[in-house]
Design an enzyme around this catalytic site. Structure first.
Site, PDB file in Angstrom:
ATOM      1  CE  LYS A 130      -3.967  -1.979   2.233  1.00  0.00           C
ATOM      2  NZ  LYS A 130      -5.095  -1.920   3.628  1.00  0.00           N
ATOM      3  NE  ARG A 142      -2.524  -5.521   7.217  1.00  0.00           N
ATOM      4  CZ  ARG A 142      -3.510  -6.194   6.834  1.00  0.00           C
ATOM      5  NH1 ARG A 142      -4.230  -6.919   7.334  1.00  0.00           N
ATOM      6  NH2 ARG A 142      -4.215  -5.646   5.947  1.00  0.00           N
ATOM      7  CG  HIS A 156      -5.606  -6.255  -0.311  1.00  0.00           C
ATOM      8  ND1 HIS A 156      -6.734  -6.163   0.448  1.00  0.00           N
ATOM      9  CD2 HIS A 156      -5.465  -7.047  -1.181  1.00  0.00           C
ATOM     10  CE1 HIS A 156      -7.438  -6.947  -0.265  1.00  0.00           C
ATOM     11  NE2 HIS A 156      -6.903  -7.408  -1.268  1.00  0.00           N
ATOM     12  NE  ARG A 212      -6.206 -12.051   5.504  1.00  0.00           N
ATOM     13  CZ  ARG A 212      -6.850 -10.973   5.367  1.00  0.00           C
ATOM     14  NH1 ARG A 212      -6.966 -10.100   4.390  1.00  0.00           N
ATOM     15  NH2 ARG A 212      -7.505 -10.227   6.626  1.00  0.00           N
ATOM     16  CE1 TYR A 227      -9.653  -2.952   0.586  1.00  0.00           C
ATOM     17  CE2 TYR A 227      -8.788  -0.883  -0.314  1.00  0.00           C
ATOM     18  CZ  TYR A 227      -8.546  -2.139   0.390  1.00  0.00           C
ATOM     19  OH  TYR A 227      -7.325  -2.616   0.830  1.00  0.00           O
ATOM     20  CG  ASN A 271      -3.573  -2.284   7.073  1.00  0.00           C
ATOM     21  OD1 ASN A 271      -3.299  -1.959   5.801  1.00  0.00           O
ATOM     22  ND2 ASN A 271      -4.650  -2.842   7.466  1.00  0.00           N
ATOM     23  CD  GLU A 296      -8.771  -9.018  -3.475  1.00  0.00           C
ATOM     24  OE1 GLU A 296      -9.842  -8.782  -2.534  1.00  0.00           O
ATOM     25  OE2 GLU A 296      -7.621  -9.522  -3.140  1.00  0.00           O
ATOM     26  CB  THR A 338      -7.207  -5.630  10.176  1.00  0.00           C
ATOM     27  OG1 THR A 338      -7.683  -6.793   9.334  1.00  0.00           O
ATOM     28  CG2 THR A 338      -7.646  -4.188   9.314  1.00  0.00           C
ATOM     29  CG  PHE A 375     -13.285   1.584   7.206  1.00  0.00           C
ATOM     30  CD1 PHE A 375     -12.775   0.801   6.049  1.00  0.00           C
ATOM     31  CD2 PHE A 375     -13.783   0.915   7.818  1.00  0.00           C
ATOM     32  CE1 PHE A 375     -13.019  -0.374   5.831  1.00  0.00           C
ATOM     33  CE2 PHE A 375     -14.091  -0.528   7.968  1.00  0.00           C
ATOM     34  CZ  PHE A 375     -13.474  -1.041   6.871  1.00  0.00           C
TER      35      PHE A 375
HETATM   36  N1  UDP Z   1      -9.646  -0.284   7.646  1.00  0.00           N
HETATM   37  C1  UDP Z   1      -9.785   0.916   8.191  1.00  0.00           C
HETATM   38  N2  UDP Z   1     -10.432   1.039   9.301  1.00  0.00           N
HETATM   39  C2  UDP Z   1     -11.025  -0.163   9.986  1.00  0.00           C
HETATM   40  C3  UDP Z   1     -11.189  -1.260   9.235  1.00  0.00           C
HETATM   41  C4  UDP Z   1     -10.322  -1.508   8.082  1.00  0.00           C
HETATM   42  O1  UDP Z   1      -9.353   1.888   7.467  1.00  0.00           O
HETATM   43  O2  UDP Z   1     -11.929   0.332  10.883  1.00  0.00           O
HETATM   44  C5  UDP Z   1      -9.132  -0.356   6.212  1.00  0.00           C
HETATM   45  C6  UDP Z   1      -7.635  -1.229   6.305  1.00  0.00           C
HETATM   46  O3  UDP Z   1      -6.672  -0.396   5.634  1.00  0.00           O
HETATM   47  C7  UDP Z   1      -8.055  -2.375   5.897  1.00  0.00           C
HETATM   48  C8  UDP Z   1      -8.841  -2.312   4.761  1.00  0.00           C
HETATM   49  O4  UDP Z   1      -9.681  -1.341   5.478  1.00  0.00           O
HETATM   50  O5  UDP Z   1      -6.718  -3.111   5.557  1.00  0.00           O
HETATM   51  C9  UDP Z   1      -9.759  -3.451   4.533  1.00  0.00           C
HETATM   52  O6  UDP Z   1     -10.433  -3.739   5.773  1.00  0.00           O
HETATM   53  P1  UDP Z   1     -10.556  -5.510   6.251  1.00  0.00           P
HETATM   54  O7  UDP Z   1     -11.430  -5.592   7.128  1.00  0.00           O
HETATM   55  O8  UDP Z   1     -10.890  -6.425   4.766  1.00  0.00           O
HETATM   56  O9  UDP Z   1      -9.149  -5.798   6.652  1.00  0.00           O
HETATM   57  P2  UDP Z   1      -8.031  -6.661   5.910  1.00  0.00           P
HETATM   58  O10 UDP Z   1      -8.517  -7.565   5.094  1.00  0.00           O
HETATM   59  O11 UDP Z   1      -7.114  -5.683   4.842  1.00  0.00           O
HETATM   60  O12 UDP Z   1      -7.073  -7.391   6.972  1.00  0.00           O
HETATM   61 MG    MG Z   2      -9.824  -7.721   3.476  1.00  0.00          MG
END
Ligand code: UDP
Ligand code: MG
Length: 136
Positions: free
Chosen positions: A12, A105, A118, A88, A52, A115, A129, A94, A60
């Site tokens: 990112k 992360r 992705h 993952r 997204y 973070n 994707e 996250t 968010f």
């Molecule tokens: N995100 C955020 N605030 C939140 C939760 C998620 O800004 O409270 C952002 C964060 O960059 C995250 C992305 O949204 O990586 C996608 O969220 P997801 O729950 O899919 O998390 P990920 O799969 O990336 O762990």
């Molecule tokens: Mg996700």
């Protein structure tokens, strides 16, 4: 039994901006991932909104899409046995505050929004994707 999979990874803007892309790529390679395709690009906000879309009802969403389109990113197709789940695990939680030691992360993430990486969350989403960024 082998279970070779492909998954989509994005380095990112916060990480590319700090020139961490090579270090993060090394972490993938050191953990058995093969980078089968990669490109450094900057996307439009409308493309981030499409990517997204699953999060469109979240509070968010708007900031997330602005952020992902705010600077260069590195998109990669990663391949290994169980690539989706193993990516993952290597990424970590996250919120970097909750991520375990040794994860990307934990090491590089700045905050829940910045973070650093992705990763696709299922084999089905990985295919969608990958196709989003690497059509043809
Ligand atoms: N995100 C955020 N605030 C939140 C939760 C998620 O800004 O409270 C952002 C964060 O960059 C995250 C992305 O949204 O990586 C996608 O969220 P997801 O729950 O899919 O998390 P990920 O799969 O990336 O762990
Ligand atoms: Mg996700």
């Amino acid at each position: 039994m082998s279970n070779l999979e492909k998954t989509l990874s994005i380095i990112k803007p916060d990480a590319v901006e700090r020139n961490l892309d090579d270090e993060i790529k090394e972490m993938f390679k050191n953990n058995g991932f093969k980078i089968v395709n990669e490109k450094k690009i900057q996307i439009e906000k409308s493309e981030a909104e499409q990517f997204y879309k699953v999060h469109e009802t979240k509070p968010f969403y708007n900031e997330l899409c602005s952020y992902l389109s705010s600077g260069p990113i590195v998109v990669m197709i990663l391949e290994k046995d169980n690539a989706v789940l193993d990516n993952r695990k290597l990424m970590g939680a996250t919120n970097p505050k909750d991520a375990e030691i040794g994860t990307i992360r934990k090491k590089y993430g700045l905050s829940i929004d910045k973070n650093s990486v992705h990763g696709s969350d299922s084999l089905e989403n990985a295919a969608t994707e990958i196709n989003f960024f690497f059509k043809d």
